[in-house]
Every structure is written in structure tokens, then in C-alpha cells.
Design an enzyme around this catalytic site. Sequence first.
Site, mmCIF file in Angstrom:
data_model
loop_
_atom_site.group_PDB
_atom_site.id
_atom_site.type_symbol
_atom_site.label_atom_id
_atom_site.label_comp_id
_atom_site.label_asym_id
_atom_site.label_seq_id
_atom_site.Cartn_x
_atom_site.Cartn_y
_atom_site.Cartn_z
ATOM 1 C CB ALA A 162 39.823 42.288 37.968
ATOM 2 C CE1 TYR A 187 31.464 37.289 40.579
ATOM 3 C CE2 TYR A 187 33.011 37.625 42.392
ATOM 4 C CZ TYR A 187 32.075 36.843 41.733
ATOM 5 O OH TYR A 187 31.758 35.604 42.238
ATOM 6 N N GLY A 189 32.412 40.598 44.751
ATOM 7 C CA GLY A 189 33.448 40.288 45.732
ATOM 8 C C GLY A 189 34.720 41.111 45.589
ATOM 9 C CE LYS A 190 37.235 40.065 41.149
ATOM 10 N NZ LYS A 190 37.303 39.988 39.711
ATOM 11 C CG ASN A 191 39.790 45.289 47.165
ATOM 12 O OD1 ASN A 191 39.658 44.069 47.041
ATOM 13 N ND2 ASN A 191 40.779 45.839 47.845
#
Length: 371
Positions: A162, A187, A189-191
Site C-alpha cells: 500500500a 487511497y 494519499g498513497k504514492n
Amino acid sequence: MIKFLDLQRITQKYGEEIHEAITRVVDSGYYLQGAENKRFETDYAAYIGSRYCVGCGNGLDALIWIYRAYIEMGVMQPGDEVIVPANTFIASILALTENGLVPVLAEPRYDTLELDDSKLEALITPKTRSILLVHLYGRCAYTEEIGRLCQEHNLKLVEDNAQSHGCRYTDGRRTGSLGDAAGHSFYPGKNLGALGDAGAVTCNDKELADTIRALANYGSQQKYIFKYTGRNSRMDETQAAVLEVKLHHLDEDNDARRAIARIYYEGISNPLVTFPDYLKDEQNVYHIFPVFCEHRDELQEYLKEQGIQTLIHYPIPPHKQECYSQWNSLSLPVTEKIHRQELSLPISPVMTPDEAREVVKALNTFKLKSN
Ligand SMILES: *Cc1c(COP(=O)(O)O)cnc(C)c1O
């Protein structure tokens, strides 16, 4: 103010392409299980270096589906044990308990924040079926010793990827392709982040991929024929189209994160603040830039006064959470120390070097109030 993560600026960076992609989906009349999902799955599998990619609703579901599929395939059964790091986001553990599997919480190393592979063999019992390896903070947690243990004891190596999209192990393979299956979260905010929830599983096993695709679609492989009691956990066409745009910029975005990390490593010299072990660049995509400080809360307050937003990943470890009251009295000193001392500095592909230097300056002027 320097935000911890400016999602608006991240989306604006590729805003034109993203708007075009969304308009294409809106105009197409296909909103689920269409060409956008197919294209993203193909391209993401190729990027990670896996044969199959199956899109699903979110990252937690991706992990839930991997273990549920292994249970449906007869590889595991409820009551079996899975070794998992004690210092992880709760979703890694939820994926196990959701399936009736028993998480065996393993301590990390303080210097790497990753599973201490020298302590794993002692945790393996006749009921152990899998290790859930979490590539936390953008790091690669895989080691040859973990690979060897899984082979020797016939354990499924499942990766929670994740937080580490794009990260590579020393031999060049990407995280998400190092074990038997991997769960990925997109999600926001993930990379690699969508504009809402989305997730995926990557693997090389066709039976596993087919089972997961069915589970995430009511348990159906053929319309109105239900093989499993599945759920509805699919990726929207809109999200797939957005992710396709951002996938093409992921390496570039990760390089931008590395440039910020380098400014931190080179600039931060306050003896009250320490770093986890430095990794070679390609082994870290800096989803999070963690530092340790014995006076973490005081440091966070000080940075806030200087206009710098920070977060804690994570304030309370899973074994101290109310939902897992059966573990509340467990003592996991390394995990607890990390949760007491960790502070996450701002880092993102849209942060400027000047902003990073401002963070360095503020950190270096931090002094204890009590002295
Ligand atoms: C974000 C995250 C998840 C869960 O992903 P969602 O898409 O938010 O469900 C799982 N594991 C880790 C380590 C995460 O950081």
C-alpha cells in the site's frame, strides 16, 4: 504553512490529463468493469512485474481477498497463523482477522522499522501458513532470509504494498512482485493515489487471480452464477482512468520525493532527531519520511508553531487498540518505542526544495523546553 501533504497540488500537477481522462469515462457510458479497468490492470501488472493484476474497491479489500481466495482454494483455513509486523497500519491485521486467520505479531528492527528476520523462525509453528510482509513508509522490507523461510516452511509470502508503489528490491524487482501475491492501495494519499478509494492485487497465479476477481464481484465468474459468497468490491472506471494517468508519472513523482528526502538527510543535524537506516535510493519511494525523537510530542508542537504540519504513523500500535483487546497486555517493546518516537515530516512530489529546507531549518533549531 507547509502542509504535510497537499493533495490539491498533487492533482493539479497532472490536472489537464486527469480532467481529460475523467471526461472520456463520463462520455463513454461505461462506469464499471470496462476498458479503463482492463487497461490499468494490464499496465500496472507490467509496471510491477507480475503476470496478473485484479482491481478492487480499496487496499484493505485487496488484502482480504488474497487470504479469502487462499481459503477458498484450500491453501489455508480459518485458525491458521500468519506472521505480520506489529508496527503496521491496522488494515494489514484486519485483513487477517476478517478471514478468521490468527495474526502472529512480530517485532520490527528499530533501525529499519522492518520485520526482524532473525526472530521470525522462532515464530513459525505447524499452523503457520503465511508471512504478510508490509513495505512500510515506502521502503522495501523483503530480505533473502524471509524468502528462504517461506520456501523452507512452505509459507505464502504476501506483500502489503500500500505504501511502496514503484519501490525496488536490490535485484531490481519491484515490491509487489517479490512474493506469491500483493495487495496495493490507491487511497488518495498513497504514492499512486486515486481520487477516491481503489485497490488491486498482483500475482502470478491464474487460479488466485480468477478467484479474487470472482470474490470481488459477488462471488461470480459467470453472470448470475455464484460460486462463492463474495461481495461487491470493484474499481470504478473513473478511478482506473485517473490511475492510468498517474501511473505514467509515478517514477517521476517518486524521484521528486527522493530529492526532498536527500535534503532532509543532508540537512538535518539536530542531535535530538534521528533517522531510520538509510537505504539506497531505488529501495525507497518515501511514502512517509519518518524521524525519531524521544521528545516527539514537543517536537511536533514546535514544528507546528513554525508553520510545519507533521503526522504520526501511527500513534497507537494495533495491539494496543480497543478492537484487539485480547492483545492489549502484550509487551512489544520495539514496536511501542517506534510508536512513541515516530514523527512523519512533510514529503510529496509537489513539495519544493525551498519548503524542505525550511523544514530542515526549523528542525535544527528545536531545543528542549526543560533545558
Ligand atoms: C493504506 C494502507 C492500507 C489500506 O488501504 P485502503 O485503500 O485505505 O483500504 C493497507 N495497508 C497499509 C500499510 C496502508 O498504508
